[in-house]
Each structure stands twice: as C-alpha cells, then as structure tokens.
Enzyme design. Structure first.
Site, PDB file in Angstrom:
ATOM      1  N   CYS A  86      46.124 -84.323  15.030  1.00 44.63           N
ATOM      2  CA  CYS A  86      44.722 -84.472  14.642  1.00 44.63           C
ATOM      3  C   CYS A  86      44.589 -84.372  13.118  1.00 44.63           C
ATOM      4  CB  CYS A  86      43.854 -83.465  15.388  1.00 44.63           C
ATOM      5  SG  CYS A  86      42.086 -83.895  15.412  1.00 44.63           S
ATOM      6  N   HIS A 194      45.623 -83.699  21.295  1.00 45.93           N
ATOM      7  CA  HIS A 194      46.127 -82.337  21.125  1.00 45.93           C
ATOM      8  C   HIS A 194      47.041 -81.920  22.289  1.00 45.93           C
ATOM      9  CE1 HIS A 194      43.538 -80.879  17.759  1.00 45.93           C
ATOM     10  NE2 HIS A 194      42.722 -81.835  18.190  1.00 45.93           N
ATOM     11  N   GLU A 196      49.011 -79.446  22.318  1.00 42.54           N
ATOM     12  CA  GLU A 196      49.048 -77.981  22.371  1.00 42.54           C
ATOM     13  C   GLU A 196      47.882 -77.420  23.171  1.00 42.54           C
ATOM     14  OE1 GLU A 196      46.256 -78.740  18.970  1.00 42.54           O
ATOM     15  OE2 GLU A 196      48.015 -79.724  19.861  1.00 42.54           O
TER      16      GLU A 196
END
Length: 222
Positions: A86, A194, A196
């Site tokens: 990002c 994302h 994560e």
C-alpha cells in the site's frame, strides 16, 4: 531469516507486518525512518502501509527522502529483498526501486474492502506459495492505488512476467487491473492489497499466510 520493518510518521500497518513476518518464522526489527542504517545481515526490508507524513505533497514522496530509504535502496541494489504494501508500494515507486506510479483512484473515493486478487505469476519468492490463476481474498484500503504504466512499460512488465497480482474486478482504475509488480531481479515486490491483514482466523481471510511462509522459508533455505 532477518527482516526489518520501516516505521514512518503515519505508518499504521507496521505492527501488522511485524506480526505476519514473525508468525511465518522471521526475526523482525522495527527501524525508525530517521535511522541511516539497516540492521546487520538483514534479508528482507518491509515498507508497510499507512499514511506516511499524512500523504502530503504526494503519497510516499516525503517518506522516500527519509534517511533510511537510501539504506533500503542500497540493500535492494545489493540483491536484498524488499516488500512494499500500500503506502509502502508508493514509497518504493518514489525511490525508483519499482517502475510506474500510483495515482488517485479513478472514482476519486477511498476504497476499503476485501477484494478478489488474482495471482498472475508464481515465479517469485513472494508468490511461489500460490499457483498462477489462484484467486485470493485480500483487503484493500487506499485512496491512491491507481497504478499507471505507459504502453512501453506495460509491455515490459507483461513480457518479463513481472505483474505479480491483478484485481479480479476493477476497483481503482489501475492499468490492466495491476495490483502488484516485481522488480527486474524479482526481489522487490510492491502491492496495494494488504496480505498482512489476511493471516489470522479472526480476519475475513487467511490467504496472506502463504505469501509470508513462502518468503521466509525461501530466504532461510537460499
């Protein structure tokens, strides 16, 4: 495997990145943006998402001038690995480690939702935990994720198999629906979604786990 997670004023996914890498077995150090050096013998540098310096001037532009970014560039030029997610993707394009540019979303609106993400290539240490064509469920949260590449660059990215991910459905106006790209040596990955945020059973998806496991295992056994 040793990893460093860079922290800028306005980072908000740095802890998430640390947890994802540690869960996969990495030894992680957080590095403040004013530090001029990375930890010794670091294998991977992760540049996390967020809103570094409030996204003033241009997303990632101020962060790219931080002292630590020269160390990140030097690390990558030596053949080290780097992952930008990002805002981290924006920073890596601003440093020149990745080609193209991230612009304002086509609809001029912030997009925050889980999207279908297609794996375009499994030929990288970041993506070899998947098969080309797999559809992952990964969250996005960005206002400037519209990836631009001119015709010549797009031809290079496609010809060299350097498009890592595309959106299953267009969400932000990105050229060819590109969601992630690889560097020429395939050791730097930038992506807007994302992974994560897709590693824990409490998340809507755990499809990000395979990326971090494959990356850490690959570097440990390199």
């Amino acid at each position: 495997m040793k990893a460093a997670v860079i922290v800028f004023p306005g980072s908000n996914c740095d802890r998430d990145m640390k947890v994802a890498l540690e869960q996969a077995g990495a030894d992680v150090t957080m590095v403040w943006h004013k530090d001029a050096n990375l930890p010794d013998n670091v294998d991977l540098v992760a540049v996390p998402g967020g809103f570094s310096f409030g996204d003033y001037l241009r997303c990632g532009a101020i962060a790219a001038q931080s002292p630590v970014c020269q160390a990140v560039v030097d690390h990558a030029k030596r053949g080290g690995y780097a992952l930008g997610v990002c805002n981290g993707f924006q920073v890596l394009t601003e440093t020149g480690l990745l080609p193209g540019a991230l612009m304002r979303n086509g609809a001029l609106k912030f997009v925050s939702k889980t999207v279908g993400l297609q794996v375009v290539t499994s030929n990288s240490d970041f993506t070899n935990g998947y098969n080309a064509g797999d559809i992952l469920q990964i969250p996005v949260a960005h206002h400037d994720g519209n990836y631009f590449a001119n015709d010549a660059l797009l031809e290079v990215l496609q010809g060299d198999d350097r498009i890592a991910f595309t959106y299953e459905t267009p969400i932000n106006g990105s050229r060819a629906d590109i969601a992630g790209v690889l560097s020429e040596n395939r050791r730097v990955l930038g992506m807007m979604p994302h992974p994560e945020r897709a590693i824990d059973p409490l998340h809507p998806s755990t499809d990000g786990q395979a990326m971090f496991r494959a990356l850490v295992d690959g570097l440990v056994n390199a």
